[in-house]
Design an enzyme around this catalytic site. Structure first.
Site, short mmCIF file in Angstrom:
data_model
loop_
_atom_site.label_atom_id
_atom_site.label_comp_id
_atom_site.label_asym_id
_atom_site.label_seq_id
_atom_site.Cartn_x
_atom_site.Cartn_y
_atom_site.Cartn_z
N ASP A 139 0.83 -1.22 0.00
CA ASP A 139 0.00 0.00 0.00
C ASP A 139 0.86 1.26 0.00
OD1 ASP A 139 -2.95 1.09 0.82
OD2 ASP A 139 -1.42 2.23 1.89
N TYR B 102 2.53 10.09 -0.41
CA TYR B 102 3.68 9.58 0.36
C TYR B 102 5.00 9.92 -0.34
CZ TYR B 102 0.13 6.57 2.61
OH TYR B 102 -0.99 6.08 3.26
N LYS C 233 -3.05 5.78 -4.09
CA LYS C 233 -4.19 6.66 -3.76
C LYS C 233 -4.03 8.02 -4.41
CE LYS C 233 -3.89 4.56 0.81
NZ LYS C 233 -2.46 4.52 1.10
N HIS D 15 -8.06 9.30 -1.63
CA HIS D 15 -7.34 9.26 -0.34
C HIS D 15 -8.06 9.99 0.79
CE1 HIS D 15 -2.96 9.05 1.35
NE2 HIS D 15 -3.84 8.80 2.29
N1 LIG Z 1 -5.43 6.08 4.08
C1 LIG Z 1 -4.80 6.80 4.98
O1 LIG Z 1 -5.12 7.98 5.23
C2 LIG Z 1 -3.66 6.19 5.74
C3 LIG Z 1 -3.17 6.83 6.90
C4 LIG Z 1 -2.12 6.23 7.58
C5 LIG Z 1 -1.60 5.02 7.13
N2 LIG Z 1 -2.07 4.42 5.99
C6 LIG Z 1 -1.54 3.12 5.49
O2 LIG Z 1 -1.54 2.18 6.56
C7 LIG Z 1 -0.21 1.69 6.77
C8 LIG Z 1 0.00 1.34 8.24
O3 LIG Z 1 -0.21 2.45 9.08
P1 LIG Z 1 0.97 3.30 9.76
O4 LIG Z 1 2.22 3.08 9.00
O5 LIG Z 1 0.50 4.68 9.91
O6 LIG Z 1 1.09 2.73 11.22
P2 LIG Z 1 1.13 1.31 11.99
O7 LIG Z 1 1.30 0.22 11.01
O8 LIG Z 1 -0.02 1.31 12.93
O9 LIG Z 1 2.41 1.47 12.89
C9 LIG Z 1 3.70 1.54 12.38
C10 LIG Z 1 4.66 1.75 13.56
O10 LIG Z 1 4.69 0.57 14.37
C11 LIG Z 1 6.03 0.09 14.48
N3 LIG Z 1 5.93 -1.39 14.46
C12 LIG Z 1 5.52 -2.16 13.43
N4 LIG Z 1 5.49 -3.44 13.78
C13 LIG Z 1 5.91 -3.50 15.07
C14 LIG Z 1 6.09 -4.57 15.98
N5 LIG Z 1 5.82 -5.83 15.64
N6 LIG Z 1 6.54 -4.26 17.23
C15 LIG Z 1 6.80 -2.98 17.58
N7 LIG Z 1 6.65 -1.93 16.77
C16 LIG Z 1 6.21 -2.19 15.51
C17 LIG Z 1 6.77 0.67 13.30
O11 LIG Z 1 8.14 0.89 13.61
P3 LIG Z 1 9.36 0.34 12.66
O12 LIG Z 1 9.04 0.74 11.25
O13 LIG Z 1 10.55 1.01 13.24
O14 LIG Z 1 9.37 -1.15 12.86
C18 LIG Z 1 6.05 2.01 13.12
O15 LIG Z 1 6.60 2.97 14.02
C19 LIG Z 1 0.66 2.84 6.27
O16 LIG Z 1 1.99 2.47 6.05
C20 LIG Z 1 -0.10 3.25 5.03
O17 LIG Z 1 0.17 2.38 3.96
C21 LIG Z 1 -3.10 5.00 5.30
#
Ligand SMILES: NC(=O)c1ccc[n+]([C@@H]2O[C@H](COP(=O)([O-])OP(=O)(O)OC[C@H]3O[C@@H](n4cnc5c(N)ncnc54)[C@H](OP(=O)(O)O)[C@@H]3O)[C@@H](O)[C@H]2O)c1
Length: 291
Positions: free
Chosen positions: A43, A48, A77, A110
């Site tokens: 994704d 981004y 997106k 988005h």
């Molecule tokens: N549509 C939208 O508006 C929108 C908004 C936000 C996100 N997204 C999508 O959703 C995806 C996921 O959301 P997100 O990246 O915001 O946040 P997330 O996946 O909830 O959290 C990512 C964070 O958690 C840490 N992490 C991951 N696995 C872990 C584990 N097993 N143990 C401890 N820490 C861990 C990562 O650190 P490290 O990288 O250092 O491991 C990072 O700091 C995004 O990458 C994006 O593709 C979409």
């Protein structure tokens, strides 16, 4: 890997890898490593700024024979545009070109701002032309999703929204099920907010199954039939987050997790004027730089 069938018959993996906030110079490697670990759903988004690098990681994995294009499910997106009906098709073609792809598996509006109906007409055309296999929306509240379904000839296949233990979206899920629009969870870990990874209750549940907090959270989403996107730049965490298909949370543990719901975003409300102001500024900046 669990597979979810969308309302247009397209099948997609239930667990995916997100690249939001991965530094540009690390994105291609992270995507490549994630595919090596087993992720097939990737994704990204125009805003981004790392679509090109995401495409590079995909290209390397395909060239090395780890995976075929058909086995992958790639999402991007469309960011907010002042005149989306006019510009969205060009933006889609730009995304495809910089990612080195002939088609995207999923493409989302988005943010719920501006002429989302004009944007949707462009997405429907691109879908008919075979450039997008599935199309959807993101960050639409249930009320707006219902209005959108009611007023369009093609309904979204997906609504990508924040879902995590602090913001569980139980009622929203009921509305989305009623309209057959699949929920995809962003920030399943709430990016660690409210000390998610240190939470005692989640850790206690994990201990029973010999799993970590992250694994419990993703498994909980799988059992709720929600698609989840996890992000990590570390291959060992990518593997940990992927290793959730060999256990099942009991009904009792699912109920314990349900009690953690704060019913509010761990980030912001899309109707908060300050937030809307921020998005409008972002739109003007990106339109100027032609993203
Ligand atoms: N549509 C939208 O508006 C929108 C908004 C936000 C996100 N997204 C999508 O959703 C995806 C996921 O959301 P997100 O990246 O915001 O946040 P997330 O996946 O909830 O959290 C990512 C964070 O958690 C840490 N992490 C991951 N696995 C872990 C584990 N097993 N143990 C401890 N820490 C861990 C990562 O650190 P490290 O990288 O250092 O491991 C990072 O700091 C995004 O990458 C994006 O593709 C979409």
């Amino acid at each position: 890997m669990n597979i979810i069938k969308l309302n247009n018959g397209v099948e997609m993996p239930q667990l995916g890898f997100g690249v939001y906030q991965i530094p540009l110079e690390e994105t291609a490697e992270a995507v490549y490593q994630a595919i090596k670990v087993g992720y097939r759903l990737i994704d990204t988004a125009a805003i981004y700024g790392n679509e090109k690098e995401t495409g590079q990681g995909v290209k390397r994995a395909i060239e090395e024979g780890i995976v075929t294009r058909k086995e992958l499910f790639i999402t991007s997106k469309l960011f907010i545009l002042q005149t989306p009906e006019e510009k969205a098709m060009k933006t889609i073609e730009h995304s495809l070109s910089i990612m080195g792809l002939d088609y995207l598996d999923l493409y989302l509006i988005h943010q719920p701002y501006g002429d989302v109906y004009g944007a949707w007409r462009a997405l429907m055309t691109a879908q008919k032309e075979g450039k997008l296999r599935a199309i959807g929306i993101s960050n639409f509240k249930s009320s707006k999703m219902i209005e959108f379904v009611g007023l369009n000839e093609v309904k979204p296949q997906i609504n990508q929204i924040e879902v995590n233990p602090w913001n569980q979206r139980i009622e929203d899920q009921e509305w989305h099920e009623k309209y057959d629009v699949q929920i995809e969870a962003w920030a399943p870990f709430s990016e660690g907010r409210h000390e998610l990874f240190q939470n005692q209750e989640l850790a206690e549940i994990g201990k029973k199954y010999n799993k970590t907090v992250g694994q419990v959270v993703l498994r909980w989403l799988m059992q709720r039939n929600i698609i989840a996107l996890a992000k990590s730049v570390r291959p060992e965490r990518m593997a940990e987050n992927f290793n959730i298909f060999d256990f099942e949370l009991s009904e009792e543990d699912m109920k314990k997790i349900a009690q953690l719901d704060k019913k509010e975003s761990a980030f912001f409300d899309h109707d908060d004027p300050q937030q809307v102001e921020w998005f409008m500024k972002r739109m003007l900046d990106t339109e100027k730089s032609n993203i």
